[in-house]
Design a protein around this motif. Structure first.
Motif, short mmCIF file in Angstrom:
data_model
loop_
_atom_site.label_atom_id
_atom_site.label_comp_id
_atom_site.label_asym_id
_atom_site.label_seq_id
_atom_site.Cartn_x
_atom_site.Cartn_y
_atom_site.Cartn_z
N ALA A 1 -13.98 -14.20 -5.56
CA ALA A 1 -15.16 -14.89 -4.84
C ALA A 1 -16.46 -13.21 -4.37
N GLU A 2 -15.24 -12.46 -3.80
CA GLU A 2 -15.91 -11.75 -3.39
C GLU A 2 -16.71 -10.48 -4.37
N GLY A 3 -15.64 -10.83 -5.47
CA GLY A 3 -16.36 -9.60 -6.84
C GLY A 3 -17.21 -10.11 -7.20
N LEU A 4 -17.55 -11.30 -7.19
CA LEU A 4 -18.73 -12.11 -7.86
C LEU A 4 -19.63 -11.89 -7.24
N THR A 5 -19.62 -11.92 -5.07
CA THR A 5 -20.28 -12.64 -4.09
C THR A 5 -20.18 -11.41 -3.66
N GLY A 6 -19.42 -10.99 -2.64
CA GLY A 6 -19.76 -10.19 -2.21
C GLY A 6 -18.90 -10.89 -0.82
N ARG A 7 -18.53 -12.60 -0.67
CA ARG A 7 -17.93 -12.42 0.27
C ARG A 7 -17.17 -13.61 -0.12
N ALA A 8 -15.95 -13.80 0.68
CA ALA A 8 -14.54 -14.57 0.32
C ALA A 8 -15.17 -16.72 0.22
#
Length: 699
Positions: free
Chosen positions: A82-89
């Motif tokens: 999630a963080e790699g895709l959107t910057g947020r976990a």
């Protein structure tokens, strides 16, 4: 945990529209609403599925029912994605990201291109793989040749046997399901904002819960159902919805007590045995605590009103199980039965005779050449019958190509290589059309039917070998009173033999139910409490006799009152005024009068139809007949009366005494004469209603 009322299960698909005919590898929806299992629904594409789920949410929400909907694809990805895709976990940030980019209609979607787009945000080849299109897509490998993308292969919840969420195509393409499923869930979540909670990311104190479920948890149960025929996906959603509905609240709460804020979790993981046991049989919800409460101001209850109240408030309380045909006789059908093939499966002949094409006949009397060979049942004719020729056919034989009409052998003269017969035969004579009795896929039996030998023959004829039936209703029977002795014992002074328990036990078996004999209980409140506790643990309904009124030793009424679930129905009938009704640990109790005559009448008139509802067979009404009386009686108005009676020489005669202590009259009688509440003066020849005892037996 706030309990749920309805449970749905969705088997998802990432593919295109699958057409109008139900098939495998498509979208299926299973539903159990308030304990009642509905047939699985086939949904040919995701647009229809989204609207079907939205309609279900709206229906349950408007009815004030809490709904749980399970989906068979992951709600989240391995930690870090999630963080790699959107910057947020944040898993919902992933939902938003895919919804913004996925375009989807029944004929095509861009899931492979979006997967390639996501891969471009990660090092190496990116985590997604398998390009299922004919054209190459930059950034999406056709095979699993990934390297250096930095993502974990599986979530903590991904059990052995599950497929990785990175696989976009081929067998077990979970990735394709996720990319097409999350946008749908996101739209539904937004459409019903504030009413939908997604587990385990949000608190479930809302009317609707979305949960992730894997049907592989009940794989053995599904395989057993699949062996009897049908579509596996349909069995999966039906059985998983059933399991959810039947799980005890404590087990359901334990399965939901999961902390997985980013990856999500497969509900029920680690509880496979409980899930499988629950899937094997549907357990409807318990009766409401007020199901026996009388309307305000009601004291004396007319019989019709009492019956109407019972009919409106009782429902099936037993689970269900699959059985072979050989074990189906007398069981209550728990699910609709559909024909696996037509009956007859092919056009055939109804008589022994000769077959030909009707269109080949000319005017007047006929002479047709007879070709070699014959057609018999189970021995089809390999070739075609030439136009203008006839062939020997035997009863039940499949009509060969070129034959649509059969003439009876007695109407034919047979010569050397030819037959002759008179004019006048009609087209299609003496033949049966394929499916003229039952068509393939037609519903042949409805839930609630008590299965007969003819029903089993019908099932066998259309290829049905196993049936979903209700578990047999278990009826606990208790006799109460210090005055009772067991037949065969030496009674103490003042004691009588217990006639009610043998009578009620035999009656319950005649109804087709199982008896749980709890014996006779002395006039001791704690002893009776223990017997009721055992009855609630071992049975679905409890019948007591005696102690149902309001005297000092009427402990049945007293205990039900203490439990806060007692209604003493003083019913305007004779014999048998007091009828104590209540719930003991959610198990219905029928407190019958202690007098055997009154106990039998109340059991037949009130407990019999009530137990039919509880058993799954639906409300039961015995068949009565208008006959001539062979007796005289002057009846006062106010109460409905039941007289012990029997038929002789076409007229109803009644027992010589109406005394409710005359047990010999029960043995003498073969039925009851029912006299309505109004006053009457009955003379021989007048019309009365007679109900044979046989009318109260199996429906």
């Amino acid at each position: 945990m706030i309990p749920f009322d309805s449970f749905a299960m969705v088997d998802w698909s990432g593919g295109n529209d699958t057409g109008p005919r139900p098939r495998r590898d498509a979208i299926w929806l299973g539903l159990v609403r308030q304990g009642r299992e509905e047939p699985p629904r086939y949904l040919r594409n995701r647009a229809l599925a989204q609207e079907a789920i939205a309609e279900l949410i709206e229906t349950e929400r408007c009815a004030g029912r809490r709904l749980m909907v399970g989906f068979d694809f992951p709600f989240g990805f391995p930690a870090g994605f999630a963080e790699g895709l959107t910057g947020r976990a944040d898993p919902f940030a992933v939902w938003d990201w895919f919804e913004d980019r996925i375009s989807d209609d029944p004929s095509a979607n861009n899931r492979f291109d979006v997967a390639a787009m996501a891969n471009g945000l990660f090092p190496g080849t990116g985590p997604f793989w398998f390009n299922g299109l004919r054209r190459d897509i930059a950034g999406l490998e056709r095979r699993d040749t990934r390297a250096g993308h930095g993502q974990r292969e599986r979530r903590a919840a991904d059990a052995p046997g599950t497929f990785t969420c990175w696989q976009m195509g081929g067998a077990g393409a979970v990735g394709g399901q996720v990319l097409t499923g999350l946008p749908v869930l996101n739209r539904l979540r937004r459409r019903f904002a504030g009413d939908v909670a997604v587990w385990p990311f949000e608190d479930l104190a809302r009317p609707v819960a979305f949960v992730e479920i894997w049907p592989g948890l009940i794989n053995e149960v599904v395989k057993q159902a699949e062996a009897a025929g049908g579509v596996r996906d349909a069995h999966q959603v039906r059985l998983m919805a059933r399991a959810l509905a039947r799980l005890p609240e404590t087990d359901l709460a334990a399965m939901l007590a999961i902390d997985a804020p980013e990856e999500g979790w497969i509900m029920g993981l680690g509880h496979e045995e409980k899930f499988s046991r629950a899937a094997e049989g549907l357990k409807p919800p318990p009766l409401r605590d007020d199901c026996f409460a009388l309307p305000g101001g009601v004291d004396w209850t007319p019989a019709d009103q009492a019956l109407a109240l019972l009919r409106a408030r009782l429902h099936r309380v037993v689970g269900q199980e699959p059985v072979d045909l050989a074990s189906g006789l007398g069981r209550v059908l728990g699910a609709p039965v559909t024909a696996r093939r037509a009956n007859p499966p092919h056009p055939n002949t109804a008589v022994d005779g000769y077959g030909f094409a009707y269109a080949s006949l000319g005017e007047g009397d006929q002479t047709l050449p007879l070709i070699a060979g014959r057609v018999a049942a189970g021995v089809p004719y390999a070739g075609d019958v030439p136009f203008g020729s006839a062939i020997r056919v035997l009863t039940g034989a499949a009509l060969p190509s070129g034959v649509d009409t059969v003439i009876l052998q007695e109407d034919v003269s047979v010569g050397r290589g030819e037959i002759a017969f008179r004019a006048g035969i009609k087209p299609g004579a003496n033949t049966r059309r394929a499916g003229e009795d039952v068509g393939e896929g037609e519903t042949i039996l409805a839930p609630g039917r008590v299965l007969t030998p003819a029903d089993l023959a019908l099932c066998a004829a259309v290829g049905v070998a196993r049936l979903e039936v209700c578990l047999r209703l278990r009826v606990a029977i208790i006799s109460t009173g210090d005055e009772l002795a067991e037949a065969g014992e030496t009674p103490r002074e003042g004691q009588i033999f217990d006639a009610n328990r043998p009578m009620l036990s035999a009656l319950v078996r005649d109804f087709g139910y199982e008896v749980v004999d709890l014996g006779k209980v002395a006039d001791d409140r704690e002893t009776l409490r223990r017997a009721l506790d055992r009855g609630a643990a071992e049975a679905d309904v409890i019948l007591t006799s005696g102690g149902a009124s309001a005297g000092d030793e009427d402990h049945v009424s007293a205990l039900l009152n203490d439990a806060g679930a007692m209604a003493e129905w003083r019913i305007a009938i004779k014999p048998g005024r007091p009828l104590a009704l209540g719930l003991w640990r959610e198990t219905p109790v029928f407190g019958l009068p202690g007098n055997p005559v009154a106990a039998l009448v109340c059991a037949l008139i009130f407990a019999r139809p009530a137990m039919a509802s509880l058993s799954g067979a639906g409300w039961f009404e015995p068949q009565g007949f208008d006959v001539q009386a062979n007796f005289e009686k002057r009846k006062k108005p106010g109460r409905r009366e039941y007289l012990r009676a029997r038929m002789r020489e076409g007229r109803a005669e009644v027992f010589k005494s109406e005394g409710s202590g005359r047990i010999s009259g029960l043995s003498w009688a073969e039925g009851l004469v029912e006299l309505p509440e109004a006053g009457a003066e009955i003379k021989p020849g007048d019309s009365v209603r007679y109900i044979p005892f046989a009318s109260f037996l199996r429906g």
